[in-house]
Design a protein around this motif. Structure first.
Motif, PDB file in Angstrom:
ATOM      1  N   PRO A  68      43.539  43.003  35.421  1.00 54.74           N
ATOM      2  CA  PRO A  68      44.538  41.924  34.148  1.00 54.74           C
ATOM      3  C   PRO A  68      46.292  43.413  33.860  1.00 54.74           C
ATOM      4  CG  PRO A  68      42.213  41.623  33.305  1.00 54.74           C
ATOM      5  CD  PRO A  68      42.151  42.457  34.542  1.00 54.74           C
ATOM      6  N   LEU A 104      39.935  35.799  38.995  1.00 55.09           N
ATOM      7  CA  LEU A 104      40.231  36.519  37.726  1.00 55.09           C
ATOM      8  C   LEU A 104      40.067  35.318  36.719  1.00 55.09           C
ATOM      9  CD1 LEU A 104      43.652  39.116  36.341  1.00 55.09           C
ATOM     10  CD2 LEU A 104      41.235  39.277  36.434  1.00 55.09           C
ATOM     11  N   SER A 108      42.392  35.805  31.468  1.00 54.73           N
ATOM     12  CA  SER A 108      42.543  37.215  31.874  1.00 54.73           C
ATOM     13  C   SER A 108      43.698  37.460  32.203  1.00 54.73           C
ATOM     14  CB  SER A 108      41.220  37.968  32.690  1.00 54.73           C
ATOM     15  OG  SER A 108      40.065  37.984  32.284  1.00 54.73           O
ATOM     16  N   GLU A 111      46.423  37.134  29.610  1.00 55.65           N
ATOM     17  CA  GLU A 111      46.357  38.050  28.621  1.00 55.65           C
ATOM     18  C   GLU A 111      47.188  39.271  29.223  1.00 55.65           C
ATOM     19  OE1 GLU A 111      42.413  38.610  27.350  1.00 55.65           O
ATOM     20  OE2 GLU A 111      42.541  37.073  26.236  1.00 55.65           O
TER      21      GLU A 111
END
Length: 330
Positions: A68, A104, A108, A111
């Motif tokens: 992330p 991922l 995630s 974000e």
């Protein structure tokens, strides 16, 4: 000549993984121990020669984004670059399939991107939104999986859904369910068409996906009735001139139909698509069409206004952006 940065700009068509500067890609590749010598040369440019090799270079460069925080750095970097060129708004295509390949979750991934966008906004006041895309050559089930992820994990900055990938693969009718789900969930919708496939691909996207924005759409010029329909229905084209030239859709900007389409009353926006791969930026795109076709300051302001009015953002944000645009015209 118009100084590009004096014109407030807005972008509706840019793939965030394809917007990664080579310097950032190289840095993360070294950090993660990834060899990119086959797609990134010593001069800091991506290596590709045709559409197939472009896609391979794109996927290889995208693979350096693993966390992330990597994605936050990518989105912050890109939105700061946009703002430095005078952009006040940008929409990015995000690819949950690339995030999945990196290990991922969708949440995630989003974000991370949102964190970078917010950091850029704090310092530059640029507004941004995300459009999640399904890849048509992965098939209808994969595209529906993306829209379910978006609906099941709502985020205030993810406001749109789109279709990308090989236009020649899969008829739009196959993706009608996914687009119906997106529209019912209140997402704005757009679809790539009329780039490598002809005007019939645009007609199919309009008929089966019910979109009011088309990614590229320039080959509408080959069908006079379609050009008239686009103008009458107010369909917005997300035109990427530099991308079309780089990928060989047209040989030179002076032969590109963006000026004719605009003169025929079609709503046009100007975008960079995958800027470092095509040796461009949003600012360069605005400047090159102005120089080639003699567009004035007011013409470019009109292009930005069209983009803001077609943006997938809430009315209050749209109004604020229009006020910022109007203030630059005085």
């Amino acid at each position: 000549m118009i100084v590009p940065v004096t014109v407030p700009k807005a972008e509706l068509h840019c793939h965030i993984e394809g917007a990664a500067p080579p310097t950032l890609v190289k840095r993360l590749a070294e950090q993660h121990g990834i060899d990119l010598s086959h797609v990134l040369n010593g001069n800091g440019k991506f290596i590709w020669s045709d559409f197939s090799s472009f896609l391979k270079a794109y996927d290889a460069a995208s693979a350096v984004f693993k966390t992330p925080s990597d994605y936050a750095l990518l989105s912050e970097t890109y939105f700061r670059m946009l703002a430095a060129e005078g952009a006040i708004y940008g929409e990015i295509f995000i690819s949950p399939d690339h995030a999945q390949a990196a290990g991922l979750s969708y949440r995630s991934y989003v974000e991370g991107l949102a964190a970078g966008m917010e950091r850029a906004k704090t310092d530059t006041a640029i507004e941004g939104r995300m459009i999640a895309i399904g890849v048509r050559h992965f098939g209808a089930a994969a595209v529906e999986r993306v829209v379910k992820d978006v609906i099941g994990n709502p985020h205030p900055l993810v406001t749109g859904f789109g279709l990308a990938g090989d236009e020649r693969s899969g008829h739009p009718a196959n993706f009608a369910k996914a687009f119906r789900m997106a529209s019912e969930a209140g997402l704005g919708t757009t679809a790539h068409a009329g780039e490598f496939a002809g005007p019939e691909s645009i007609v199919a996207a309009l008929e089966f996906l019910r979109v009011k924005r088309i990614g590229h759409g320039v080959r509408a010029i080959e069908d006079k009735d379609l050009v008239r329909r686009l103008a009458e229905e107010g369909v917005v084209l997300e035109v990427c001139p530099g991308s079309n030239i780089a990928l060989g859709v047209y040989t030179h900007l002076r032969f590109h139909p963006v000026n004719i389409l605009r003169r025929e009353g079609v709503k046009i926006t100007i975008n960079s698509d995958d800027p470092p791969f095509f040796g461009t930026t949003l600012g360069r795109e605005y400047a090159s069409v102005a120089d080639t076709f003699g567009w004035s300051f007011d013409d470019l302001m009109s292009v930005t206004r069209t983009a803001i009015e077609a943006a997938f953002c809430d009315p209050a944000t749209k109004n604020r952006l229009l006020v910022r645009l109007d203030s630059a015209a005085r």
